[in-house]
Design a protein around this motif. Sequence first.
Motif, PDB file in Angstrom:
ATOM      1  N   UNK A  49       0.831  -1.211   0.000  1.00  0.00           N
ATOM      2  CA  UNK A  49       0.000   0.000   0.000  1.00  0.00           C
ATOM      3  C   UNK A  49       0.867   1.264   0.000  1.00  0.00           C
ATOM      4  N   UNK A  50       0.371   2.287  -0.699  1.00  0.00           N
ATOM      5  CA  UNK A  50       1.104   3.556  -0.786  1.00  0.00           C
ATOM      6  C   UNK A  50       1.421   4.148   0.580  1.00  0.00           C
ATOM      7  N   UNK A  51       0.486   4.044   1.520  1.00  0.00           N
ATOM      8  CA  UNK A  51       0.761   4.632   2.839  1.00  0.00           C
ATOM      9  C   UNK A  51       1.957   3.967   3.510  1.00  0.00           C
ATOM     10  N   UNK A  52       2.143   2.679   3.279  1.00  0.00           N
ATOM     11  CA  UNK A  52       3.318   1.988   3.824  1.00  0.00           C
ATOM     12  C   UNK A  52       4.590   2.545   3.190  1.00  0.00           C
ATOM     13  N   UNK A  53       4.540   2.774   1.887  1.00  0.00           N
ATOM     14  CA  UNK A  53       5.708   3.320   1.195  1.00  0.00           C
ATOM     15  C   UNK A  53       6.031   4.722   1.698  1.00  0.00           C
ATOM     16  N   UNK A  55       5.160   6.027   4.595  1.00  0.00           N
ATOM     17  CA  UNK A  55       5.568   5.970   6.002  1.00  0.00           C
ATOM     18  C   UNK A  55       7.016   5.487   6.126  1.00  0.00           C
ATOM     19  N   UNK A  56       7.386   4.500   5.333  1.00  0.00           N
ATOM     20  CA  UNK A  56       8.721   3.912   5.466  1.00  0.00           C
ATOM     21  C   UNK A  56       9.803   4.712   4.740  1.00  0.00           C
ATOM     22  N   UNK A  59       9.712   9.565   0.276  1.00  0.00           N
ATOM     23  CA  UNK A  59       9.784  10.100  -1.085  1.00  0.00           C
ATOM     24  C   UNK A  59      10.333   9.028  -2.024  1.00  0.00           C
ATOM     25  N   UNK A  60      10.109   9.247  -3.282  1.00  0.00           N
ATOM     26  CA  UNK A  60      10.660   8.338  -4.288  1.00  0.00           C
ATOM     27  C   UNK A  60      12.184   8.393  -4.262  1.00  0.00           C
ATOM     28  N   UNK A  61      12.717   9.568  -4.038  1.00  0.00           N
ATOM     29  CA  UNK A  61      14.164   9.738  -3.962  1.00  0.00           C
ATOM     30  C   UNK A  61      14.762   8.891  -2.832  1.00  0.00           C
ATOM     31  N   UNK A  62      14.133   8.919  -1.677  1.00  0.00           N
ATOM     32  CA  UNK A  62      14.616   8.131  -0.543  1.00  0.00           C
ATOM     33  C   UNK A  62      14.484   6.633  -0.821  1.00  0.00           C
ATOM     34  N   UNK A  63      13.441   6.260  -1.524  1.00  0.00           N
ATOM     35  CA  UNK A  63      13.237   4.858  -1.873  1.00  0.00           C
ATOM     36  C   UNK A  63      14.328   4.378  -2.838  1.00  0.00           C
ATOM     37  N   UNK A  64      14.611   5.170  -3.856  1.00  0.00           N
ATOM     38  CA  UNK A  64      15.674   4.805  -4.799  1.00  0.00           C
ATOM     39  C   UNK A  64      17.006   4.735  -4.071  1.00  0.00           C
ATOM     40  N   UNK A  65      17.244   5.662  -3.168  1.00  0.00           N
ATOM     41  CA  UNK A  65      18.477   5.645  -2.378  1.00  0.00           C
ATOM     42  C   UNK A  65      18.606   4.341  -1.604  1.00  0.00           C
ATOM     43  N   UNK A 119      12.990  17.826  -1.171  1.00  0.00           N
ATOM     44  CA  UNK A 119      12.475  17.003  -0.078  1.00  0.00           C
ATOM     45  C   UNK A 119      13.565  16.212   0.615  1.00  0.00           C
ATOM     46  N   UNK A 120      14.711  16.016  -0.053  1.00  0.00           N
ATOM     47  CA  UNK A 120      15.786  15.233   0.547  1.00  0.00           C
ATOM     48  C   UNK A 120      16.335  15.897   1.801  1.00  0.00           C
ATOM     49  N   UNK A 121      16.392  17.196   1.804  1.00  0.00           N
ATOM     50  CA  UNK A 121      16.922  17.893   2.976  1.00  0.00           C
ATOM     51  C   UNK A 121      16.044  17.653   4.189  1.00  0.00           C
ATOM     52  N   UNK A 122      14.771  17.394   3.954  1.00  0.00           N
ATOM     53  CA  UNK A 122      13.849  17.212   5.069  1.00  0.00           C
ATOM     54  C   UNK A 122      13.772  15.774   5.538  1.00  0.00           C
ATOM     55  N   UNK A 123      13.915  14.807   4.643  1.00  0.00           N
ATOM     56  CA  UNK A 123      13.681  13.424   5.053  1.00  0.00           C
ATOM     57  C   UNK A 123      14.942  12.585   5.220  1.00  0.00           C
TER      58      UNK A 123
END
Length: 194
Positions: A49-53, A55-56, A59-65, A119-123
């Motif tokens: 589910x998107x909310x899991x993505x 929450x964990x 951002x897409x950037x953090x996920x790719x990282x 958004x990377x600076x924030x998350x």
Amino acid sequence: MIERQPVRRPGGRSARVRTAVHTAVTELLAEKALEEVTIAAVAERSGVHQTTLYRRWGTMSALVDDVVNEVLSRGSPVPDTGSLRGDLTAFAVKAAADLATPMGAVYLRAVAVGIGAPEDAQDGAHSGLLAREEQLQGMLDRATARGETAPTVLDLLEVVLAPMYFRLLMFRVPPDEQQARTLVDRLLRLAEPM
């Protein structure tokens, strides 16, 4: 009464979610342009589910990282050959080989696009790249402890990795083993005491 601690299951649901999401990201990056890969597309492909993505990873950037960090830590451990030249050469040759794969280029583009995202600076995205920097520093610290003159991590990034990345991103020409060895030679010459 004894207080019960929550049971942590290695390889449990959290690991299955991460594996499904990483697989989805990798598949989507291989199939689509980077800007077409979204949290919604990853959710649909992975069955998570998107909310899991959100929450964990946030951002897409953090996920790719996270995906890139997993690929690096699993497939490209920092070498320990017993000598600085050996370590740097093994590292650079492996980095060149990784970049020469179709997914190596995709991951590099994904990380490069995500690095300046507001958004990377924030998350806290790109913590995986910071962890990689610490691993490389460990390799250089081992060399210094053996009495070898080691370059800085910044020198390693600028003299060895940056030219390989630039060549691939700008000219779409993957680095090869000879270029990796040449760049290591250049780095070691720069690190020599004057």
